[in-house]
Design a protein around this motif. Structure first.
Motif, PDB file in Angstrom:
ATOM      1  N   SER A   1      47.956 -14.344  36.685  1.00 53.73           N
ATOM      2  CA  SER A   1      46.734 -13.559  36.614  1.00 53.73           C
ATOM      3  C   SER A   1      45.786 -13.961  37.727  1.00 53.73           C
ATOM      4  CB  SER A   1      46.051 -13.760  35.259  1.00 53.73           C
ATOM      5  OG  SER A   1      44.738 -13.240  35.289  1.00 53.73           O
ATOM      6  N   GLY A   2      45.597 -13.060  38.671  1.00 56.14           N
ATOM      7  CA  GLY A   2      44.645 -13.310  39.752  1.00 56.14           C
ATOM      8  C   GLY A   2      43.234 -13.492  39.222  1.00 56.14           C
ATOM      9  N   ARG A   3      42.890 -12.731  38.184  1.00 58.89           N
ATOM     10  CA  ARG A   3      41.552 -12.846  37.582  1.00 58.89           C
ATOM     11  C   ARG A   3      41.345 -14.249  37.001  1.00 58.89           C
ATOM     12  NH1 ARG A   3      37.738  -9.252  34.934  1.00 58.89           N
ATOM     13  NH2 ARG A   3      39.110  -7.529  35.450  1.00 58.89           N
ATOM     14  N   ALA A   4      42.362 -14.769  36.308  1.00 57.24           N
ATOM     15  CA  ALA A   4      42.250 -16.110  35.721  1.00 57.24           C
ATOM     16  C   ALA A   4      42.170 -17.178  36.806  1.00 57.24           C
ATOM     17  CB  ALA A   4      43.434 -16.381  34.796  1.00 57.24           C
ATOM     18  N   LEU A   5      42.952 -17.023  37.866  1.00 58.30           N
ATOM     19  CA  LEU A   5      42.900 -17.979  38.975  1.00 58.30           C
ATOM     20  C   LEU A   5      41.532 -17.941  39.648  1.00 58.30           C
ATOM     21  CD1 LEU A   5      46.436 -17.316  40.454  1.00 58.30           C
ATOM     22  CD2 LEU A   5      45.674 -19.433  39.342  1.00 58.30           C
ATOM     23  N   TYR A   6      40.982 -16.740  39.817  1.00 62.96           N
ATOM     24  CA  TYR A   6      39.648 -16.594  40.410  1.00 62.96           C
ATOM     25  C   TYR A   6      38.612 -17.307  39.529  1.00 62.96           C
ATOM     26  CZ  TYR A   6      35.410 -14.697  42.377  1.00 62.96           C
ATOM     27  OH  TYR A   6      34.166 -14.584  42.946  1.00 62.96           O
ATOM     28  N   ALA A   7      38.694 -17.078  38.223  1.00 63.95           N
ATOM     29  CA  ALA A   7      37.749 -17.717  37.293  1.00 63.95           C
ATOM     30  C   ALA A   7      37.845 -19.237  37.385  1.00 63.95           C
ATOM     31  CB  ALA A   7      38.007 -17.242  35.867  1.00 63.95           C
ATOM     32  N   GLU A   8      39.059 -19.743  37.504  1.00 66.34           N
ATOM     33  CA  GLU A   8      39.270 -21.192  37.534  1.00 66.34           C
ATOM     34  C   GLU A   8      38.830 -21.832  38.845  1.00 66.34           C
ATOM     35  OE1 GLU A   8      42.870 -24.469  37.005  1.00 66.34           O
ATOM     36  OE2 GLU A   8      43.251 -22.375  36.514  1.00 66.34           O
ATOM     37  N   TYR A   9      39.156 -21.196  39.976  1.00 64.25           N
ATOM     38  CA  TYR A   9      38.946 -21.838  41.268  1.00 64.25           C
ATOM     39  C   TYR A   9      37.782 -21.303  42.098  1.00 64.25           C
ATOM     40  CZ  TYR A   9      43.543 -23.882  40.500  1.00 64.25           C
ATOM     41  OH  TYR A   9      44.604 -24.580  39.980  1.00 64.25           O
ATOM     42  N   CYS A  10      37.289 -20.116  41.819  1.00 62.75           N
ATOM     43  CA  CYS A  10      36.358 -19.467  42.748  1.00 62.75           C
ATOM     44  C   CYS A  10      34.978 -19.138  42.181  1.00 62.75           C
ATOM     45  CB  CYS A  10      36.974 -18.177  43.282  1.00 62.75           C
ATOM     46  SG  CYS A  10      38.655 -18.360  43.908  1.00 62.75           S
ATOM     47  N   THR A  11      34.907 -18.841  40.891  1.00 62.26           N
ATOM     48  CA  THR A  11      33.669 -18.352  40.295  1.00 62.26           C
ATOM     49  C   THR A  11      32.506 -19.315  40.453  1.00 62.26           C
ATOM     50  OG1 THR A  11      34.877 -17.010  38.722  1.00 62.26           O
ATOM     51  CG2 THR A  11      32.621 -17.515  38.152  1.00 62.26           C
ATOM     52  N   SER A  12      32.748 -20.612  40.363  1.00 57.28           N
ATOM     53  CA  SER A  12      31.636 -21.563  40.424  1.00 57.28           C
ATOM     54  C   SER A  12      30.847 -21.442  41.734  1.00 57.28           C
ATOM     55  CB  SER A  12      32.116 -22.995  40.219  1.00 57.28           C
ATOM     56  OG  SER A  12      33.011 -23.366  41.241  1.00 57.28           O
ATOM     57  N   CYS A  13      31.498 -21.117  42.825  1.00 57.65           N
ATOM     58  CA  CYS A  13      30.803 -20.966  44.114  1.00 57.65           C
ATOM     59  C   CYS A  13      30.549 -19.504  44.473  1.00 57.65           C
ATOM     60  CB  CYS A  13      31.603 -21.620  45.232  1.00 57.65           C
ATOM     61  SG  CYS A  13      31.736 -23.416  45.064  1.00 57.65           S
ATOM     62  N   HIS A  14      31.579 -18.665  44.328  1.00 54.58           N
ATOM     63  CA  HIS A  14      31.459 -17.272  44.764  1.00 54.58           C
ATOM     64  C   HIS A  14      30.856 -16.357  43.710  1.00 54.58           C
ATOM     65  CE1 HIS A  14      33.492 -17.861  48.594  1.00 54.58           C
ATOM     66  NE2 HIS A  14      34.356 -18.644  47.952  1.00 54.58           N
ATOM     67  N   GLY A  15      30.737 -16.828  42.475  1.00 54.14           N
ATOM     68  CA  GLY A  15      30.161 -16.028  41.398  1.00 54.14           C
ATOM     69  C   GLY A  15      31.180 -15.093  40.785  1.00 54.14           C
ATOM     70  N   PRO A  16      30.878 -14.586  39.581  1.00 55.85           N
ATOM     71  CA  PRO A  16      31.842 -13.732  38.885  1.00 55.85           C
ATOM     72  C   PRO A  16      32.138 -12.427  39.621  1.00 55.85           C
ATOM     73  CG  PRO A  16      29.770 -13.842  37.686  1.00 55.85           C
ATOM     74  CD  PRO A  16      29.682 -14.830  38.794  1.00 55.85           C
ATOM     75  N   GLY A  17      31.201 -11.940  40.392  1.00 55.14           N
ATOM     76  CA  GLY A  17      31.406 -10.699  41.133  1.00 55.14           C
ATOM     77  C   GLY A  17      31.799 -10.909  42.579  1.00 55.14           C
ATOM     78  N   GLY A  18      31.890 -12.157  43.018  1.00 50.75           N
ATOM     79  CA  GLY A  18      32.333 -12.466  44.374  1.00 50.75           C
ATOM     80  C   GLY A  18      31.264 -12.392  45.441  1.00 50.75           C
ATOM     81  N   ARG A  19      30.001 -12.397  45.071  1.00 48.08           N
ATOM     82  CA  ARG A  19      28.924 -12.223  46.053  1.00 48.08           C
ATOM     83  C   ARG A  19      28.380 -13.529  46.646  1.00 48.08           C
ATOM     84  NH1 ARG A  19      27.170  -7.021  46.443  1.00 48.08           N
ATOM     85  NH2 ARG A  19      27.866  -5.638  44.795  1.00 48.08           N
ATOM     86  N   GLY A  20      29.000 -14.657  46.298  1.00 48.24           N
ATOM     87  CA  GLY A  20      28.553 -15.937  46.851  1.00 48.24           C
ATOM     88  C   GLY A  20      27.385 -16.528  46.082  1.00 48.24           C
ATOM     89  N   ASP A  21      27.208 -16.089  44.851  1.00 51.28           N
ATOM     90  CA  ASP A  21      26.054 -16.506  44.055  1.00 51.28           C
ATOM     91  C   ASP A  21      26.434 -17.266  42.789  1.00 51.28           C
ATOM     92  OD1 ASP A  21      27.233 -14.397  42.732  1.00 51.28           O
ATOM     93  OD2 ASP A  21      25.404 -13.230  42.499  1.00 51.28           O
ATOM     94  N   GLY A  22      27.490 -18.043  42.853  1.00 48.38           N
ATOM     95  CA  GLY A  22      27.913 -18.824  41.695  1.00 48.38           C
ATOM     96  C   GLY A  22      26.970 -19.981  41.432  1.00 48.38           C
ATOM     97  N   PRO A  23      27.061 -20.592  40.267  1.00 49.87           N
ATOM     98  CA  PRO A  23      26.145 -21.668  39.907  1.00 49.87           C
ATOM     99  C   PRO A  23      26.214 -22.894  40.825  1.00 49.87           C
ATOM    100  CG  PRO A  23      27.896 -21.436  38.256  1.00 49.87           C
ATOM    101  CD  PRO A  23      28.015 -20.282  39.202  1.00 49.87           C
TER     102      PRO A  23
END
Length: 133
Positions: free
Chosen positions: A25-47
């Motif tokens: 699941s690309g969505r699950a991999l994104y949530a695990e590795y990318c969301t913290s920095c890139h944000g849930p929508g991918g705009r670079g606004d993660g926590p």
């Protein structure tokens, strides 16, 4: 040399076909590795983005920045870390090792040339295509 590489690619494809199939699941991999920095929508606004010296990339505009075409191979290379090795200004971790687990799939990296690539890396890059605006 070409025959040897073709034989190796065929052998790797055969081995990948024998491996137990696992849905990636690309969505699950994104949530695990990318969301913290890139944000849930991918705009670079993660926590975690605020604590970085450089704002994470807005992943929703990758295709727009490349003439309307999503550069799949370049994106996978960036995620993997291959094109960023030695770049001390990059704050993005190299995810190649983290995404290696699981089967390999053959990806056409240039016309007529295929490369065995971790299915997790492909799934994550394919998920990013869905974030494009």
């Amino acid at each position: 040399m070409i025959r040897t590489m073709t034989t190796i690619a065929a052998a790797l494809a055969a081995l990948a076909a024998c491996a137990p199939e696992r849905q990636v699941s690309g969505r699950a991999l994104y949530a695990e590795y990318c969301t913290s920095c890139h944000g849930p929508g991918g705009r670079g606004d993660g926590p975690a983005a605020e604590g970085l010296g450089k704002r994470p990339a807005d992943l929703t505009g990758i295709a727009a920045r490349n003439g309307g075409t999503f550069p799949m191979v370049a994106v996978m290379s960036t995620i993997d870390g291959y094109t960023r090795r030695g770049d001390r200004s990059s704050v993005m971790p190299e995810l190649g090792i983290a995404l290696q687990e699981g089967p390999l799939v053959l990806i056409e990296t240039e016309p007529g040339n295929t490369t065995p690539t971790p299915a997790n890396l492909v799934a994550l890059a394919e998920y990013l295509t869905r974030l494009q605006r």
